[in-house]
Write an enzyme that holds these catalytic residues in place. Structure first.
Site, PDB file in Angstrom:
ATOM      1  N   ASP A  10      -8.333   3.199  -2.987  1.00  0.00           N
ATOM      2  CA  ASP A  10      -7.354   2.328  -2.326  1.00  0.00           C
ATOM      3  C   ASP A  10      -6.933   1.224  -3.285  1.00  0.00           C
ATOM      4  O   ASP A  10      -7.632   0.240  -3.466  1.00  0.00           O
ATOM      5  CB  ASP A  10      -7.954   1.734  -1.055  1.00  0.00           C
ATOM      6  CG  ASP A  10      -6.954   0.928  -0.249  1.00  0.00           C
ATOM      7  OD1 ASP A  10      -5.823   0.719  -0.736  1.00  0.00           O
ATOM      8  OD2 ASP A  10      -7.290   0.505   0.869  1.00  0.00           O
ATOM      9  N   HIS A  15      -1.488   1.266   7.059  1.00  0.00           N
ATOM     10  CA  HIS A  15      -2.062   1.216   5.712  1.00  0.00           C
ATOM     11  C   HIS A  15      -2.256   2.621   5.172  1.00  0.00           C
ATOM     12  O   HIS A  15      -2.839   3.484   5.831  1.00  0.00           O
ATOM     13  CB  HIS A  15      -3.396   0.471   5.730  1.00  0.00           C
ATOM     14  CG  HIS A  15      -3.999   0.293   4.371  1.00  0.00           C
ATOM     15  ND1 HIS A  15      -3.385  -0.451   3.381  1.00  0.00           N
ATOM     16  CD2 HIS A  15      -5.146   0.780   3.818  1.00  0.00           C
ATOM     17  CE1 HIS A  15      -4.136  -0.423   2.287  1.00  0.00           C
ATOM     18  NE2 HIS A  15      -5.201   0.327   2.530  1.00  0.00           N
ATOM     19  N   CYS A  21       0.810  -1.226   0.000  1.00  0.00           N
ATOM     20  CA  CYS A  21       0.000   0.000   0.000  1.00  0.00           C
ATOM     21  C   CYS A  21       0.836   1.266   0.000  1.00  0.00           C
ATOM     22  O   CYS A  21       0.495   2.251  -0.661  1.00  0.00           O
ATOM     23  CB  CYS A  21      -0.946   0.005   1.199  1.00  0.00           C
ATOM     24  SG  CYS A  21      -0.115   0.136   2.803  1.00  0.00           S
TER      25      CYS A  21
END
Length: 290
Positions: free
Chosen positions: A122, A107, A68
């Protein structure tokens, strides 16, 4: 940022004249189908760097993937370059084995504002919890997508992402022994606030996740890539193909075990990855990523 080079990397040939939801969705979907979610650097003796130049070189020029902090950091650069109102946010991921959210922000995700509406973008969660479309930031509204139904729930300024999963069918696994067949299981994914974050916020946890024996990323080598109807996932030596909703309210999961030689070939053929250093596959954790 060479936006043309990036678009070539993700095979995006659409227009960027209108900074609307359709364009954002197109770029996003091309990204998650071209750039794997992977932590292979940890298992090839490489260090994962978070500066944009290193991330760009790795993903765009070397045609690698990332986790991420790489995927979404690069996406933020792309979207800001195009002119989208983009903000980096930080999330605490839910840990099923602890039945709790992690204490630290690990994250990285993005908020994009379009015509007064906020969306979460995302592209760096991977596996079956990877959203396929930007999600409108609205509490309590179920948002159906191909991977399943996603939903945000807001409570006192804290936003929670949840996913309602379909049943899963694995022809090589006994249904009676599988805990994956619970129908419409609502699973917690992560929590976050709308406080903007800088990349420095993530650096300590990036080091921890790359080095700690307690880190899932240390105990598992992971590579997953979304497809037009599901995903491919390579965890250790196990290659899994997922086809979403191949039957009514049921996803098909087919797994096979590879040899070391087949792992290298599979990375090239299925994920488009050629590594500079030798990968040592690892799967020492019993925690399922599905």
């Amino acid at each position: 940022m060479n936006i043309t080079e990036y678009f070539t990397r993700i095979s995006y040939k659409g227009s960027c004249e209108n900074l609307d939801l359709e364009t954002l969705t197109g770029i996003f979907q091309h990204h998650i189908r071209a750039v794997p979610f992977e932590n292979l650097s940890i298992h090839c003796g490489e260090t994962i760097a978070l500066d944009l130049e290193s991330v760009y070189d790795k993903i765009v020029r070397k045609k690698r993937g990332g986790w991420c902090m790489e995927n979404n950091h690069l996406l933020s650069w792309v979207l800001k370059t195009l002119g989208y109102d983009t903000t980096i946010l930080g999330a605490k991921v839910y840990s099923p084995e602890k039945n709790a959210y992690n204490h630290h922000i690990t994250h990285l995700l993005l908020k994009v504002v379009l015509d007064g509406k906020a969306y979460i973008v995302d592209g760096g969660f991977g596996m079956m919890y990877q959203m396929w479309q930007p999600m409108e930031l609205i509490s309590g509204k179920e948002q159906p997508q191909v991977p399943g139904i996603f939903c945000f729930v807001e409570d006192n300024g804290i936003w929670y992402l949840e996913k309602i999963k379909r049943k899963q069918y694995n022809p090589n696994q006994s249904c009676s022994n599988s805990d994956n067949l619970e129908k419409n299981a609502r699973r917690k994914v992560y929590l976050f606030t709308l406080e903007p974050c800088e990349i420095e916020v993530f650096r300590p946890q990036s080091v921890y996740l790359q080095t700690s024996p307690d880190s899932l990323f240390v105990t598992k080598s992971v590579c997953s890539l979304q497809t037009t109807d599901g995903l491919w996932a390579l965890i250790g030596w196990t290659l899994t193909k997922v086809k979403y909703n191949y039957n009514e309210n049921m996803d098909l999961m087919e797994a096979m075990t590879l040899t070391d030689e087949e792992v290298e070939k599979t990375l090239k053929d299925k994920f488009g990855i050629m590594l500079d250093k030798k990968l040592i596959p690892v799967n020492n954790s019993r925690l399922s990523m599905f």
